[in-house]
Design a protein around this motif. Structure first.
Motif, PDB file in Angstrom:
ATOM      1  N   UNK A 133       0.855  -1.183   0.000  1.00 22.37           N
ATOM      2  CA  UNK A 133       0.000   0.000   0.000  1.00 22.37           C
ATOM      3  C   UNK A 133       0.892   1.234   0.000  1.00 22.37           C
ATOM      4  N   UNK A 134       0.622   2.193  -0.863  1.00 21.72           N
ATOM      5  CA  UNK A 134       1.480   3.389  -0.914  1.00 21.72           C
ATOM      6  C   UNK A 134       1.637   4.097   0.418  1.00 21.72           C
ATOM      7  N   UNK A 135       0.616   4.018   1.255  1.00 21.76           N
ATOM      8  CA  UNK A 135       0.698   4.716   2.542  1.00 21.76           C
ATOM      9  C   UNK A 135       1.663   4.050   3.503  1.00 21.76           C
TER      10      UNK A 135
ATOM     11  N   UNK B 181       3.525   8.985  -0.379  1.00 21.63           N
ATOM     12  CA  UNK B 181       3.129   8.870  -1.779  1.00 21.63           C
ATOM     13  C   UNK B 181       1.843   9.678  -1.993  1.00 21.63           C
ATOM     14  N   UNK B 182       1.880  10.628  -2.910  1.00 21.49           N
ATOM     15  CA  UNK B 182       0.681  11.429  -3.192  1.00 21.49           C
ATOM     16  C   UNK B 182       0.114  11.128  -4.577  1.00 21.49           C
ATOM     17  N   UNK B 183       0.809  10.305  -5.349  1.00 22.22           N
ATOM     18  CA  UNK B 183       0.295   9.953  -6.663  1.00 22.22           C
ATOM     19  C   UNK B 183       1.051   8.765  -7.245  1.00 22.22           C
ATOM     20  N   UNK B 184       0.359   8.023  -8.107  1.00 23.65           N
ATOM     21  CA  UNK B 184       0.962   6.889  -8.795  1.00 23.65           C
ATOM     22  C   UNK B 184       0.728   7.077 -10.289  1.00 23.65           C
ATOM     23  N   UNK B 185       1.810   6.991 -11.085  1.00 21.13           N
ATOM     24  CA  UNK B 185       1.693   7.072 -12.535  1.00 21.13           C
ATOM     25  C   UNK B 185       1.759   5.656 -13.077  1.00 21.13           C
TER      26      UNK B 185
END
Length: 361
Positions: free
Chosen positions: A308-310, A317-321
């Motif tokens: 999980x990004x968090x 993490x504020x965004x995923x490309x």
């Protein structure tokens, strides 16, 4: 070559990096330098002629035997100072011979140094510049072209370098000679000239560039330059800075990938600071390199796939490309990191590229 001009700026060092090349006034300056030195040589010849003419009674013309005229003095000085020396006019008096030994001979040496030395120097410099230019062109691929090296352009370059962009893969285009010299001092190859000229952009290998950053002072110039860049390179990412928000649609229609509005950005930051100084300080912190917090984009590591990004430590993490699409942190499709994702993170700012790598490791 992309070489670096009154004499083209010489490659300089700052931070241990040597500039590659700089291309303003490529052909004008060597000719100007040759002309300047030729004038000095002519002055030396004139002084020698004057010395002989004033002391003409101490010289003899062995051929005509009619004394030494002004023309004879010029002729004698010419063949003497160029080391031809026919011997038809000679100094007889001891003081005249002393003057020739102590005054004319040093002038003769200076004359030869000026002309012969200058010619060899110019030819050597121009040859070296051409070789460097050819070498630069052969190796320049997937580089970044920054058009405009004012405050915005310099800040963009510094930010890219802090995030791992090597200076050898950056080239600056600017019409200002001081900006070109500054780029060289920063270890960046640079061209001097109008970015609206196709031939100049081609010399910067714009067709092979990976990214183009346009930081011009006028929005109309930025739009025209964007059109030109997009014609020469349909695939590159093009980031453009404009002053007024109403010009954003025009720039995007011209082919810009990303547009930054400087006046709106500054106005929004001032408004946030008025609402809450701490809020404005955080935003300013994110926009300022080297201190506090910073935003960056990096490749997801293998050990982060499936997480999980968090849950990533040391960063937020504020965004995923993913597949070219930005998914913000609240998007349910970004709940798990997948292989190949690019992560947009906020983390503690570091002052060196090595520090950034340490964080990644």
């Amino acid at each position: 070559m992309i070489a670096p001009r009154s004499e083209s700026p010489k490659p300089a060092q700052r931070g241990g990096t040597t500039s590659l090349v700089s291309m303003p006034r490529l052909r004008e300056q060597p000719l100007r330098e040759l002309a300047r030195r030729a004038i000095i040589a002519a002055l030396l010849l004139a002084i020698s002629t004057l010395v002989v003419w004033v002391d003409r009674a101490a010289y003899v013309d062995n051929t005509a035997g009619d004394g030494v005229s002004l023309l004879d003095a010029l002729y004698y000085s010419t063949v003497t100072i160029t080391t031809t020396g026919y011997g038809d006019i000679t100094p007889l008096a001891p003081h005249a011979r002393a003057i020739n030994a102590l005054v004319i001979t040093p002038m003769r040496i200076a004359f030869l140094v000026l002309l012969v030395g200058t010619t060899i120097e110019v030819l050597a410099n121009e040859g070296s510049r051409i070789v460097r230019d050819l070498r630069w062109r052969r190796t320049m691929r997937n580089h970044v072209v920054v058009i405009g090296y004012g405050t915005k352009g310099r800040s963009a370059v510094n930010t890219m370098r802090r995030h791992g962009q090597v200076p050898e893969k950056i080239v600056v285009v600017d019409h200002n000679a001081m900006a070109v010299n500054d780029a060289n001092l920063d270890g960046i190859a640079a061209f001097q000239g109008d970015a609206g000229r196709r031939d100049l952009l081609r010399r910067a290998e714009i067709s092979k560039a990976k990214e183009v950053v346009i930081c011009l002072d006028r929005d109309d110039a930025a739009i025209l330059t964007t059109l030109m860049v997009r014609q020469l390179n349909p695939q590159a990412g093009v980031t453009v800075s404009v002053r007024e928000h109403e010009n954003v649609p025009l720039v995007k229609q011209s082919g810009a990938t990303s547009v930054v509005t400087s006046s709106d950005t500054v106005g929004r930051l001032m408004g946030l600071s008025a609402i809450g100084p701490e809020l404005g300080a955080i935003i300013q912190d994110l926009l300022t390199s080297g201190t506090g917090l910073e935003v960056t984009q990096r490749q997801a590591r293998p050990d982060e796939v499936g997480a999980n990004p968090s849950g990533i430590g040391n960063e937020r993490v504020i965004g995923v490309v993913r597949n070219g699409t930005l998914r913000r942190f609240y998007d349910s499709t970004a709940a798990k990191i997948e292989s190949g994702d690019q992560l947009i993170v906020v983390r503690k700012s570091v002052n060196t590229v090595e520090g950034l790598r340490d964080l990644d490791d």
